[in-house]
Scaffold this motif. Structure first.
Motif, short mmCIF file in Angstrom:
data_model
loop_
_atom_site.label_atom_id
_atom_site.label_comp_id
_atom_site.label_asym_id
_atom_site.label_seq_id
_atom_site.Cartn_x
_atom_site.Cartn_y
_atom_site.Cartn_z
N SER A 3 0.82 -1.32 0.03
CA SER A 3 -0.09 0.15 0.04
C SER A 3 0.93 1.33 0.11
O SER A 3 0.61 2.31 -0.53
CB SER A 3 -1.01 -0.10 1.14
OG SER A 3 -0.16 -0.07 2.35
N ARG A 4 2.01 1.19 0.51
CA ARG A 4 3.09 2.27 0.59
C ARG A 4 3.53 2.63 -0.98
O ARG A 4 3.44 3.95 -1.19
CB ARG A 4 4.03 2.10 1.66
CG ARG A 4 5.07 3.03 1.45
CD ARG A 4 6.24 2.84 2.10
NE ARG A 4 7.26 3.74 2.05
CZ ARG A 4 8.62 3.92 2.64
NH1 ARG A 4 8.83 2.62 3.13
NH2 ARG A 4 9.43 4.85 2.47
N ALA A 5 3.85 1.64 -1.60
CA ALA A 5 4.19 1.68 -2.84
C ALA A 5 3.12 2.49 -3.89
O ALA A 5 3.28 3.32 -4.68
CB ALA A 5 4.86 0.49 -3.62
N LEU A 6 1.98 1.83 -3.57
CA LEU A 6 0.65 2.38 -4.58
C LEU A 6 0.36 3.85 -3.91
O LEU A 6 -0.06 4.18 -5.03
CB LEU A 6 -0.44 1.41 -4.13
CG LEU A 6 -0.24 -0.19 -4.60
CD1 LEU A 6 -1.51 -0.82 -4.40
CD2 LEU A 6 0.01 0.11 -6.19
N SER A 7 0.58 4.07 -2.79
CA SER A 7 0.12 5.36 -2.40
C SER A 7 1.31 6.32 -3.01
O SER A 7 0.87 7.39 -3.38
CB SER A 7 -0.07 5.50 -0.89
OG SER A 7 0.12 6.86 -0.22
N GLU A 8 2.50 5.94 -3.15
CA GLU A 8 3.42 6.82 -3.60
C GLU A 8 3.41 7.04 -5.01
O GLU A 8 3.64 8.17 -5.64
CB GLU A 8 4.86 5.99 -3.45
CG GLU A 8 6.02 7.02 -3.35
CD GLU A 8 7.29 6.58 -2.93
OE1 GLU A 8 8.53 6.96 -3.54
OE2 GLU A 8 7.32 5.67 -2.10
N ASP A 67 9.93 3.12 -16.49
CA ASP A 67 11.28 3.67 -16.21
C ASP A 67 11.41 5.09 -15.52
O ASP A 67 12.01 5.11 -14.53
CB ASP A 67 12.35 3.52 -17.24
CG ASP A 67 12.78 2.23 -17.73
OD1 ASP A 67 12.88 1.28 -16.83
OD2 ASP A 67 13.21 1.82 -19.01
N ALA A 68 10.65 5.92 -15.75
CA ALA A 68 10.57 7.23 -15.45
C ALA A 68 10.18 7.03 -14.06
O ALA A 68 10.52 7.67 -13.04
CB ALA A 68 9.78 8.27 -16.55
N VAL A 69 9.14 6.61 -14.01
CA VAL A 69 8.35 6.39 -12.62
C VAL A 69 9.30 5.68 -11.60
O VAL A 69 9.49 6.18 -10.46
CB VAL A 69 6.87 5.44 -12.73
CG1 VAL A 69 6.35 5.20 -11.37
CG2 VAL A 69 5.95 6.59 -13.38
N MET A 70 9.86 4.65 -12.04
CA MET A 70 11.01 3.90 -11.19
C MET A 70 11.92 5.02 -10.55
O MET A 70 12.48 4.71 -9.54
CB MET A 70 11.35 2.69 -11.60
CG MET A 70 10.45 1.55 -11.89
SD MET A 70 11.20 -0.27 -12.48
CE MET A 70 10.74 0.19 -14.29
N GLN A 71 12.39 5.91 -11.46
CA GLN A 71 13.34 6.97 -11.19
C GLN A 71 12.97 7.79 -10.04
O GLN A 71 13.52 8.45 -9.44
CB GLN A 71 13.93 7.61 -12.50
CG GLN A 71 14.63 6.67 -13.30
CD GLN A 71 16.07 6.21 -12.49
OE1 GLN A 71 16.75 7.03 -11.92
NE2 GLN A 71 16.13 4.83 -12.76
N ALA A 72 11.52 8.15 -10.17
CA ALA A 72 10.95 9.38 -9.50
C ALA A 72 10.45 8.60 -8.16
O ALA A 72 10.30 9.60 -7.14
CB ALA A 72 9.77 9.69 -10.13
N ILE A 73 10.14 7.74 -7.71
CA ILE A 73 9.84 6.97 -6.46
C ILE A 73 10.88 6.77 -5.66
O ILE A 73 12.01 6.35 -5.94
CB ILE A 73 8.56 6.04 -6.70
CG1 ILE A 73 9.30 4.95 -7.52
CG2 ILE A 73 7.50 6.56 -7.32
CD1 ILE A 73 8.05 3.69 -7.70
N SER A 74 10.56 6.30 -4.50
CA SER A 74 11.64 6.16 -3.43
C SER A 74 12.17 4.84 -3.95
O SER A 74 11.59 3.92 -4.29
CB SER A 74 11.11 6.06 -1.98
OG SER A 74 10.12 4.88 -1.93
N PRO A 75 13.41 4.22 -3.27
CA PRO A 75 14.15 3.16 -3.66
C PRO A 75 13.23 2.02 -3.25
O PRO A 75 13.10 0.97 -4.06
CB PRO A 75 15.20 3.19 -2.92
CG PRO A 75 15.65 4.63 -2.96
CD PRO A 75 14.58 5.34 -2.89
N PRO A 76 12.68 1.94 -2.13
CA PRO A 76 12.03 0.56 -1.79
C PRO A 76 10.74 0.44 -2.77
O PRO A 76 10.33 -0.57 -3.09
CB PRO A 76 11.48 0.76 -0.09
CG PRO A 76 12.47 1.80 0.38
CD PRO A 76 12.87 2.55 -0.78
N SER A 77 10.11 1.74 -2.88
CA SER A 77 8.89 1.53 -3.96
C SER A 77 9.20 1.18 -5.35
O SER A 77 8.63 0.37 -6.00
CB SER A 77 8.01 2.72 -3.91
OG SER A 77 7.55 2.94 -2.57
#
Length: 104
Positions: A3-8, A67-77
């Motif tokens: 839920s944390r990753a989805l919220s982010e 790829d862009a989203v993976m760069q923009a969110i926190s490392p765990p997410s």
């Protein structure tokens, strides 16, 4: 995904001008559907393009968005999303079976 990753991801979709709510989910679905297509259809798309991409979305652009989203969110997410996308990438990168002229 947690839920944390989805919220982010949801928060990112609301705050970035290049994203709309639901874009990441659509990108994941589009990439998943694309990599599971038969190889001959993928080759035809590569050779001649696909007119449906204009209305339904380009899966290659969807993958770039991920790829862009993976760069923009926190490392765990990002790790969680990378795990989901990585399973699809593994299907994309599978070697083709050897050609057998007797099967056609």
């Amino acid at each position: 995904m947690s839920s944390r990753a989805l919220s982010e991801i949801f928060r990112l979709e609301r705050t970035r001008n290049y994203l709309q709510p639901g874009d990441v989910t659509r990108a994941v679905r589009l990439w998943k559907d694309y990599v599971q297509r038969p190889e001959r259809q993928l080759w035809q798309d590569y050779e001649w393009g696909n007119v449906h991409w204009y209305c339904c979305g380009n899966p290659l652009e969807a993958r770039a968005l991920l790829d862009a989203v993976m760069q923009a969110i926190s490392p765990p997410s990002a790790r969680e999303l990378r795990k989901v996308v990585g399973r699809m990438d593994a299907v994309w990168n599978q070697p083709s079976p050897p050609y057998d002229p007797g099967r056609e």
